[in-house]
Design a protein around this motif. Structure first.
Motif, mmCIF file in Angstrom:
data_model
loop_
_atom_site.group_PDB
_atom_site.id
_atom_site.type_symbol
_atom_site.label_atom_id
_atom_site.label_comp_id
_atom_site.label_asym_id
_atom_site.label_seq_id
_atom_site.Cartn_x
_atom_site.Cartn_y
_atom_site.Cartn_z
ATOM 1 N N TYR A 72 0.843 -1.193 0.000
ATOM 2 C CA TYR A 72 0.000 0.000 0.000
ATOM 3 C C TYR A 72 0.882 1.248 0.000
ATOM 4 C CZ TYR A 72 -3.910 -3.084 1.099
ATOM 5 O OH TYR A 72 -4.860 -4.074 1.053
ATOM 6 N N TYR A 98 -5.944 2.906 -6.930
ATOM 7 C CA TYR A 98 -6.328 2.537 -5.577
ATOM 8 C C TYR A 98 -5.135 2.510 -4.622
ATOM 9 C CZ TYR A 98 -10.341 1.141 -8.339
ATOM 10 O OH TYR A 98 -11.390 1.143 -9.224
ATOM 11 N N THR A 294 -9.721 -1.814 -0.897
ATOM 12 C CA THR A 294 -9.395 -1.816 -2.319
ATOM 13 C C THR A 294 -10.546 -2.326 -3.179
ATOM 14 O OG1 THR A 294 -7.037 -2.115 -1.827
ATOM 15 C CG2 THR A 294 -7.783 -2.720 -4.034
#
Length: 692
Positions: A72, A98, A294
């Motif tokens: 991430y 995302y 996500t």
């Protein structure tokens, strides 16, 4: 920090080791073998020797290339970010919009990945579970379904149509889904090693569209993205069910892969392929309970493009069968704030031996200290039970570290996970052999306890939990709801299941709500001004007949026919009905489709004690004919308005302006014709095309 309180945005600074999940932290300190089986043994041995609360199944996806991870980022990953990650491992999926990348990374490189610029956290990618009947085989047996009228061109009757009132809808509105593309996301379409047929044989049997389909539906299924390895082919079963209700619809399939990133990319691929509707049946154990992650963000993107998204609500509802909890829904336990007390002796000792300090969660809402919730499980005969543990803090910015521990009747640790870093979730897995197990939630207080006392929730997955010590909602504690992740996001239509054999009876394993979101979607860590609760939305029907699902229940009296149950079957049944609606009104928005489905649904009796009808059945069972009647009519373009033509233009001026005809083909007349043609084209185009 309590739920609903904002936290600082996640940053890429700080100690890189804190960005790794618990199991990745363990793996990063080992010289792992490239043999996956040996690597798992090394991880288990290392945790035993370190006395980190015992050892248990890791859930890691380990290959010769390394460990599957999800990375991430604090910003949209750039080409440079992708290249930097690729230099340390294999980049599998990139979902830049995302803020996330899926990769396979050697254990020795995990710390280096965590130290990369803009990285906020690195967690193991957890493979998805489907919501088909194989998952709850111990909870439900499928009986004989009354024979449905079979078309001569189908070898297996379309038995889901009648319970959803599809024949009347088709008769009244002459619809079969033509002109509508339905995208399906599941594990695989044609890679199963156990299937009794091939996709080509399904086409020949009239159960899938394609060249040679005996019913005349020759548009082939478009496999946009297939699974990389063997799967259950549950996507093919879903396609058969959609085809049985909307045989004229074009079908497309994309595998959800082995991570949330892969799922998000499959959504994008189906949108690019022109899907008008998307339906899925997957759940990922690293999806969030209190915040859209996500996959939920990808679902929201589909909705924003005018594409309704239908999802299986899951099969994780457990109803007590033993002791005082008999008849109560015991799928989960949740408390509005962590209540710290002393830990059981075995855990306190293990913490001390590991050089840690900690306390445990008090499960009792009455003030009588109780650090355990006793759970009763059947013997799963080598099968794995999973417990999802999460706490209401923003993803990537949690300041509390919790873990879950499972003790057997002798007080021995049989399941646990190492403490996490900045991500507020854990998955505990163990192998029940039958009997009582104590579930414990432990907080790391090493170096000083966090001032936060967040909301804590555990979901006991799999629908086979037989009993629980705390089985009633009381004192602010909530017991029961099992829906999580994108199955509960407001952007999706969450579908629960009643069986086609008894469509007025909800399946006992069917997911229950509500879900409640407290934070804005990731990557934000801001709290919502008002929590959002929802799901499920409607009831579909399962027990759909297929010809190849040999691991499903055979249908009595119909050799070679198998009943596909679970919300995996219910979700495509509703998506297929929606396809009939979009043929009737191609301009209908996702909001209009949802409103028409829910406002016309038929009541289904609630079978669950202590759960509201809305949280058990949604609005009720879908009624296709009533749904089509409730959709807004397609706007009719206004008749052309006669426009005067200057004198000398020749012919009848009013007629020329209205028809665009005349000796000279005047610019004004042709313009009127072009405008009229353009308006007709616009009317025929889906509104979502203009928003892409």
């Amino acid at each position: 920090m309590t739920a609903g309180t904002a936290s600082a945005e996640p940053t890429a600074g700080g100690d890189p080791s804190e960005k790794l999940s618990g199991w990745l932290s363990v793996a990063s300190n080992l010289d792992l073998s490239t043999n996956p089986a040996v690597a798992n043994e090394q991880i288990d041995a290392a945790t035993e020797s370190a006395d980190v609360l015992g050892a248990g199944p890791t859930g890691l996806q380990i290959s010769e290339q390394g460990i599957a991870v999800t990375v991430y980022y604090s910003t949209t990953p750039s080409d440079a970010d992708v290249a930097a990650l690729a230099a340390l491992g294999t980049v599998d999926d990139v979902a830049a919009k995302y803020f996330v990348i899926g990769a396979t990374v050697p254990a020795s490189k995990l710390d280096a990945v965590a130290a990369l610029p803009h990285v906020t956290s690195v967690v193991q990618s957890l493979a998805p579970t489907t919501s088909g009947s194989a998952r709850e085989a111990m909870a439900s047996a499928v009986g004989a379904v009354p024979a449905a009228a079979a078309d001569d061109c189908r070898t297996v009757p379309a038995n889901l149509a009648d319970p959803l009132n599809v024949p009347l809808a088709q008769e009244l509105y002459k619809v079969d889904g033509s002109g509508v593309k339905v995208g399906i996301i599941s594990d695989s379409f044609g890679t199963s090693t156990d299937a009794l047929t091939t996709p080509a044989e399904d086409v020949a049997a009239g159960l899938l569209p394609g060249a040679g389909n005996p019913c005349g539906y020759t548009q082939p299924v478009q496999v946009v993205r297939e699974a990389e390895g063997p799967g259950s082919d549950e996507g093919r079963a879903m396609a058969q069910l959609v085809h049985s209700i909307a045989p004229g619809a074009t079908l497309a399939f994309a595998s959800g892969g082995n991570s949330q990133v892969a799922f998000a990319n499959s959504v994008e691929a189906l949108l690019a392929d022109g899907a008008d509707i998307i339906v899925d049946d997957l759940g990922y154990l690293d999806e969030l309970m209190f915040q859209d992650g996500t996959i939920s963000n990808a679902v929201t993107e589909a909705e924003s493009q005018g594409v309704p998204f239908f999802t299986a609500a899951g099969n994780d509802t457990s109803v007590g069968r033993v002791g005082p909890s008999t008849g109560s829904v015991i799928s989960s336990w949740e408390t509005p704030g962590y209540r710290p007390i002393d830990c059981p002796a075995v855990i306190a000792t293990s913490l001390t031996q590991a050089g840690l300090t900690g306390d445990c969660l008090d499960f009792s809402p009455t003030g009588a200290d109780d650090p355990t919730d006793q759970l009763l499980y059947p013997d799963l005969q080598g099968g794995v039970a999973s417990i999802m543990l999460q706490w209401a803090q923003p993803f990537g910015a949690a300041d509390t570290q919790l873990t879950g521990v499972v003790l057997d009747s002798n007080g021995a640790v049989v399941g646990f996970t190492p403490f996490a870093g900045v991500d507020p979730f854990q998955v505990i897995r163990f192998q029940p052999t039958g009997g009582a197990y104590d579930f414990v939630v432990v907080r790391d207080t090493t170096g000083g306890a966090s001032a936060s006392l967040p909301r804590v929730k555990a979901i006991f997955l799999g629908s086979f939990l037989g009993g629980a010590e705390y089985y009633q909602s009381t004192g602010g504690d909530i017991v029961g709801p099992s829906i999580y992740g994108h199955a509960g996001t407001p952007s999706a239509v969450s579908v629960v299941a009643a069986n086609a054999e008894t469509p007025d009876t909800l399946e006992p394993f069917s997911g229950t709500g509500p879900t409640t979101l407290y934070f804005e979607p990731i990557p934000s860590t801001a709290a919502l001004a008002t929590p959002i609760s929802g799901a499920p939305d409607v009831t579909g029907v399962d027990g759909g007949w297929t010809n190849f699902f040999s691991n499903q229940q055979p249908v009595s009296g119909h050799p070679g026919v198998y009943s596909f149950t679970g919300t995996s079957a219910a979700a495509p049944s509703v998506a297929a009905v929606a396809a009939l609606g979009l043929q009737l009104n191609p301009q209908a928005t996702p909001q209009q489709v949802r409103a028409a489905l829910t406002s016309t649904a038929e009541e289904v009796p609630n079978i669950f004690n202590g759960v509201s009808s809305q949280d058990a059945t949604g609005a009720g069972r879908v009624n296709a004919a009533a749904f089509l009647a409730a959709l807004p009519p397609v706007p009719v373009p206004p008749a052309p308005v006669p426009v005067p033509v200057p004198a000398g233009g020749g012919g009848n001026a009013t007629q020329l302006a209205a028809t665009g005809a005349g000796e000279t083909g005047s610019a004004l007349g042709l313009g009127a014709l072009v405008l009229l043609a353009g308006s007709v084209l616009l009317i025929g185009a889906r509104r979502r095309r203009a928003t892409r």
